[in-house]
Scaffold this active site. Structure first.
Site, mmCIF file in Angstrom:
data_model
loop_
_atom_site.group_PDB
_atom_site.id
_atom_site.type_symbol
_atom_site.label_atom_id
_atom_site.label_comp_id
_atom_site.label_asym_id
_atom_site.label_seq_id
_atom_site.Cartn_x
_atom_site.Cartn_y
_atom_site.Cartn_z
ATOM 1 N N ARG A 62 -6.794 -7.686 -9.250
ATOM 2 C CA ARG A 62 -7.541 -8.925 -9.509
ATOM 3 C C ARG A 62 -8.995 -8.563 -9.750
ATOM 4 N NH1 ARG A 62 -10.339 -8.806 -4.661
ATOM 5 N NH2 ARG A 62 -9.134 -7.988 -2.943
ATOM 6 N N GLU A 122 -2.062 6.767 8.309
ATOM 7 C CA GLU A 122 -2.878 7.613 7.444
ATOM 8 C C GLU A 122 -3.807 8.456 8.276
ATOM 9 O OE1 GLU A 122 -5.278 5.275 4.752
ATOM 10 O OE2 GLU A 122 -3.597 5.089 3.363
ATOM 11 N N LYS A 175 0.833 -1.199 0.000
ATOM 12 C CA LYS A 175 0.000 0.000 0.000
ATOM 13 C C LYS A 175 0.872 1.255 0.000
ATOM 14 C CE LYS A 175 -3.751 -1.913 2.839
ATOM 15 N NZ LYS A 175 -4.664 -2.509 1.873
ATOM 16 N N HIS A 234 -14.315 -3.236 8.280
ATOM 17 C CA HIS A 234 -13.619 -2.718 7.095
ATOM 18 C C HIS A 234 -13.772 -3.633 5.893
ATOM 19 C CE1 HIS A 234 -11.893 0.224 9.720
ATOM 20 N NE2 HIS A 234 -11.267 -0.698 10.433
HETATM 21 P P1 ADP Z 1 -7.872 -3.536 2.621
HETATM 22 O O1 ADP Z 1 -6.622 -3.910 1.919
HETATM 23 O O2 ADP Z 1 -8.027 -4.253 3.904
HETATM 24 O O3 ADP Z 1 -9.044 -3.581 1.721
HETATM 25 P P2 ADP Z 1 -8.094 -0.611 2.432
HETATM 26 O O4 ADP Z 1 -6.990 0.364 2.530
HETATM 27 O O5 ADP Z 1 -8.679 -0.829 1.091
HETATM 28 O O6 ADP Z 1 -7.627 -1.994 3.065
HETATM 29 O O7 ADP Z 1 -9.241 -0.135 3.428
HETATM 30 C C1 ADP Z 1 -10.368 -0.912 3.718
HETATM 31 C C2 ADP Z 1 -11.433 -0.062 4.402
HETATM 32 O O8 ADP Z 1 -10.928 0.549 5.588
HETATM 33 C C3 ADP Z 1 -11.932 1.103 3.576
HETATM 34 O O9 ADP Z 1 -12.955 0.733 2.692
HETATM 35 C C4 ADP Z 1 -12.434 2.044 4.657
HETATM 36 O O10 ADP Z 1 -13.672 1.627 5.165
HETATM 37 C C5 ADP Z 1 -11.425 1.858 5.753
HETATM 38 N N1 ADP Z 1 -10.323 2.831 5.638
HETATM 39 C C6 ADP Z 1 -9.150 2.643 5.024
HETATM 40 N N2 ADP Z 1 -8.363 3.732 5.124
HETATM 41 C C7 ADP Z 1 -9.058 4.647 5.810
HETATM 42 C C8 ADP Z 1 -8.786 5.987 6.273
HETATM 43 N N3 ADP Z 1 -7.628 6.577 6.035
HETATM 44 N N4 ADP Z 1 -9.743 6.621 6.968
HETATM 45 C C9 ADP Z 1 -10.914 6.014 7.238
HETATM 46 N N5 ADP Z 1 -11.232 4.774 6.857
HETATM 47 C C10 ADP Z 1 -10.319 4.079 6.144
HETATM 48 P P1 ADP Z 2 -11.183 -6.404 -0.578
HETATM 49 O O1 ADP Z 2 -12.225 -6.633 0.462
HETATM 50 O O2 ADP Z 2 -9.830 -6.957 -0.215
HETATM 51 O O3 ADP Z 2 -11.119 -4.997 -1.082
HETATM 52 P P2 ADP Z 2 -12.934 -7.939 -2.282
HETATM 53 O O4 ADP Z 2 -14.034 -7.095 -1.847
HETATM 54 O O5 ADP Z 2 -12.844 -8.295 -3.712
HETATM 55 O O6 ADP Z 2 -11.566 -7.274 -1.859
HETATM 56 O O7 ADP Z 2 -12.935 -9.275 -1.437
HETATM 57 C C1 ADP Z 2 -11.991 -10.291 -1.668
HETATM 58 C C2 ADP Z 2 -12.052 -11.190 -0.489
HETATM 59 O O8 ADP Z 2 -12.861 -12.323 -0.800
HETATM 60 C C3 ADP Z 2 -10.745 -11.788 -0.133
HETATM 61 O O9 ADP Z 2 -9.944 -10.957 0.646
HETATM 62 C C4 ADP Z 2 -11.197 -13.008 0.648
HETATM 63 O O10 ADP Z 2 -11.472 -12.675 1.995
HETATM 64 C C5 ADP Z 2 -12.507 -13.385 0.022
HETATM 65 N N1 ADP Z 2 -12.391 -14.630 -0.763
HETATM 66 C C6 ADP Z 2 -11.294 -15.176 -1.270
HETATM 67 N N2 ADP Z 2 -11.546 -16.281 -1.936
HETATM 68 C C7 ADP Z 2 -12.857 -16.491 -1.860
HETATM 69 C C8 ADP Z 2 -13.742 -17.483 -2.372
HETATM 70 N N3 ADP Z 2 -13.324 -18.487 -3.111
HETATM 71 N N4 ADP Z 2 -15.033 -17.361 -2.094
HETATM 72 C C9 ADP Z 2 -15.468 -16.348 -1.363
HETATM 73 N N5 ADP Z 2 -14.689 -15.383 -0.876
HETATM 74 C C10 ADP Z 2 -13.398 -15.436 -1.114
HETATM 75 MG MG MG Z 3 -9.286 -2.504 0.026
#
Ligand code: ADP
Ligand code: ADP
Ligand code: MG
Length: 651
Positions: free
Chosen positions: A294, A189, A115, A224
């Site tokens: 992905r 952040e 990230k 989250h």
């Molecule tokens: P992940 O890899 O777990 O998906 P993200 O950086 O995409 O991590 O963040 C997932 C969620 O966490 C976001 O959709 C939001 O709800 C919350 N989040 C992430 N960064 C922030 C931030 N700087 N301030 C507030 N909420 C955040």
């Molecule tokens: P993120 O939440 O990381 O932003 P997505 O919303 O696309 O991304 O969710 C992907 C998540 O789906 C993965 O992090 C994992 O927890 C879940 N996952 C992975 N493989 C499978 C599967 N075969 N069936 C259902 N869920 C899965």
């Molecule tokens: Mg994310």
């Protein structure tokens, strides 16, 4: 591409294979022992066992997957999501084996996998990022969010509200990041209160073209992690949509993006005025979060509003074809994630065997389970996703809500009813979404105990289903079930629903039955049971349709959107033996991964004692009060059911 191996499981493996088959491409599944009979394994043209249930011994073992490809002669690999989908080494290994990876090349995944590094690239490409700090900085504005740079799935984030908490929080976050992701790099952040999560779908080809396919709003989250997603977003007007789309494409071009990917942003501000559909942030700001290299779980809402099949687009790009001109965005689509989890118990995962799986045909259902599927502790809790589309948001909401109310997944606790309540909430209708929607509306979104009328209907239906199942074949009737020599002496059944006992008396009456519960009588003149669809006519001609599955010990009934589980008397489980004084029981089924105290130890209130893991979630069982750890009933590695006695603490 003639034969595609899908290195994943469950609903996404099925979904990818459906498109491959429609494109004339043969399919290969890989499976762990836990999935030997799973629908995706049966669907595939061929399937290869790759190991025991734990993912690190099967779905994450790159050599086993490549070996399966070699054995079956597959010439391409699709990683799905989760598992190895964002693993640069996997993408490289597939390519080195001479196969096509349906996803970005390893170097692109590597650039975006961290990230922190991705934020630097985004900034260079002119994309606004969430303001961040160096861990030692002196100018920190609180609150801040600590994130694992290698994190995902909402894991490893920690909110810090004041300077005093920072040092310790950083230490803990690093430890967690190291154990969960094998990398202790963290980033700080600015924490944005109540933002929206809006992301842009991008698609790049090997000819240097990158396009975007508009946005998805995924603000409704727990832990989250998204549970409701839609396209378009009510918060974007044309100019902001264009600005975000251009920012995402700029970043994609800067890294030479190939394949489908998602550029995630957060957008500050909930609607300024209740009822207004648009975001309250007058400056139109949006901040880059990360790129997911992905396909994403929520990709169907993009498919249903653009008419594209994103897996087909991924395959086309992987074959070296060019991205097409972007179609216009049409109508509205909303997706919900149906998960084996209990919203009333902090969304902890649940397990069990599904007694039926049926989603109405008004919606798209990407579901990975069928009746009889066992949902265990090894994998993600998502059973599948359900998506509705319509010309307007209100219509799509109505269709999805109705479909959820009729969705029939008895056998384990799911979030189905919570999802239906979210869609029915006025703030959802207003589009007043933000990432703390569930917390803000917790009061109205909590489960309400079913009304007496609903329980009465469930008990009548369960009894009728039992009668119908016991009924002798036509022409051989000796006496109607429930018939007694003594006139007016009712048959009696006792059901238990939670703490409540429901005593139901019944006797034959005409061609039907009279049921008495709590002094109220229901007369049923006719009834029919076809599979699990029970239809019966009450006095006055009111015909009711309910779904029911029952055996000697338990009935599940779907009445007016509520799944009612009734335990049948003689078989009431004996909970008494579990009520040990000071006993701490497992709140969810799982595996014991850590034990943090020894029998005989004095433990302070809140001391962590046992850590359980299920479906990639960790849960720590703590001492409820200061005392002595009298006994430990589990060891590391044990698999336990919910309610299993773990330890005993006495004051
Ligand atoms: P992940 O890899 O777990 O998906 P993200 O950086 O995409 O991590 O963040 C997932 C969620 O966490 C976001 O959709 C939001 O709800 C919350 N989040 C992430 N960064 C922030 C931030 N700087 N301030 C507030 N909420 C955040
Ligand atoms: P993120 O939440 O990381 O932003 P997505 O919303 O696309 O991304 O969710 C992907 C998540 O789906 C993965 O992090 C994992 O927890 C879940 N996952 C992975 N493989 C499978 C599967 N075969 N069936 C259902 N869920 C899965
Ligand atoms: Mg994310």
């Amino acid at each position: 591409m003639k034969k595609l191996l899908v290195a994943n499981r469950g609903e996404i493996a099925l979904r990818v294979m459906r498109t491959a088959r429609a494109m004339g491409i043969a399919t290969v599944a890989v499976y762990s022992d836990a999935d030997a009979d799973a629908p995706f394994v049966r669907f595939a043209d061929e399937a290869v066992r790759i190991g025991p249930p734990p993912a690190r011994e099967s779905y994450l073992v790159i050599p086993a997957i490549l070996d399966a490809a070699r054995r079956t002669g597959a010439d391409a690999v699709h990683p799905g999501y989760g598992f190895l989908s964002e693993n640069a080494a996997f993408s490289d290994a597939v390519a080195e084996a001479g196969l096509v990876f349906v996803g970005p090349p390893g170097d692109v995944i590597r650039k975006l996998g961290s990230k922190s590094a991705a934020k630097v690239l985004a900034q260079k490409a002119g994309v606004p990022v969430v303001p961040g700090y160096e861990p030692g900085a002196s100018n920190i504005e609180y609150p801040v969010l600590i994130k694992a740079s290698a994190g995902g799935g909402g894991k490893g984030m920690r909110l810090v509200r004041s300077a005093g908490e920072l040092a310790e929080a950083i230490e803990r976050a690093k430890g967690e990041a190291k154990s969960a992701f094998g990398d202790d790099t963290i980033l700080l952040e600015r924490y944005i209160e109540r933002p929206r999560h809006i992301e842009i779908q991008i698609l790049g080809d090997t000819h240097g073209n990158v396009v975007h396919l508009y946005e998805r709003e995924c603000s409704i989250q727990r832990r989250h992690q998204k549970i409701v997603e839609e396209a378009p977003s009510v918060a974007l007007d044309e100019s902001r949509r264009a600005a975000m789309g251009e920012a995402a494409v700029a970043l994609g071009r800067a890294v030479g993006y190939v394949g489908a990917g998602t550029v995630e942003f957060i957008v500050p501000g909930i609607p300024a005025t209740p009822g207004s559909l648009h975001s309250g942030d007058p400056d139109g700001r949006f901040y880059f979060l990360e790129v997911n290299t992905r396909l994403q779980v929520e990709h169907p809402v993009t498919e249903l509003t653009t008419g594209l099949d994103l897996v087909r687009e991924q395959i086309r790009v992987a074959r070296g074809e060019r991205v097409q001109a972007t179609p216009p965005q049409r109508g509205w689509a909303i997706e919900v994630r149906l998960c084996a989890e209990d919203p009333e118990r902090d969304f902890l995962p649940t397990t069990g065997t599904l007694r039926a799986v049926d989603v109405p045909p008004t919606v798209r259902a990407d579901i990975g389970v069928v009746a009889g599927s066992h949902v265990g502790i090894h994998y993600d809790s998502m059973l599948g996703k359900i998506i509705a589309t319509a010309p307007t948001r209100a219509e799509a909401t109505g269709i999805l809500r109705a479909a959820l109310e009729q969705t029939w997944v008895p056998g384990l606790v799911t979030n189905r009813e919570l999802l239906a309540r979210i869609l029915a909430h006025p703030a959802f209708a207003d589009g007043a979404l933000h990432t703390h929607f569930l917390e803000q509306h917790a009061g109205e979104l909590g489960a309400k105990p079913p009304g007496l009328e609903t329980l009465r209907t469930a008990a009548v239906a369960a009894t009728l289903a039992g009668i119908a199942a016991r009924r002798s074949p036509p022409g051989q009737e000796l006496a109607a079930p429930g018939w007694r020599n003594v006139r007016f002496a009712d048959q009696q059944v006792t059901y238990r629903h939670g703490e409540l006992d429901i005593v139901l008396g019944y006797r034959p009456e005409g061609s039907g039955f009279a049921f008495a519960i709590g002094g109220k009588t229901t007369n049923v003149s006719r009834y029919e049971l076809a599979g699990d669809q029970l239809s019966y006519v009450e006095h006055g001609g009111h015909r009711r349709n309910v779904r029911v599955v029952a055996d000697e010990s338990r009935a599940d009934v779907l009445v007016d959107g509520a799944l009612i589980t009734l335990e049948i008397e003689a078989r009431f489980p004996d909970h008494a033996h579990q009520a040990v004084e000071g006993g701490l029981v497992a709140p969810m089924p799982g595996r014991v991964v850590k034990i943090l105290a020894n029998a005989g130890d004095a433990v302070p209130a809140g001391a962590p004692l046992v850590v359980l893991e299920a479906m990639k979630m960790e849960h720590t069982v703590r001492a409820p009060e200061a005392g002595t750890l009298r006994a430990l009933h589990v060891s590391v590695g044990d698999q336990v059911d919910a309610e299993h006695l773990l330890a005993v603490v006495t004051p």
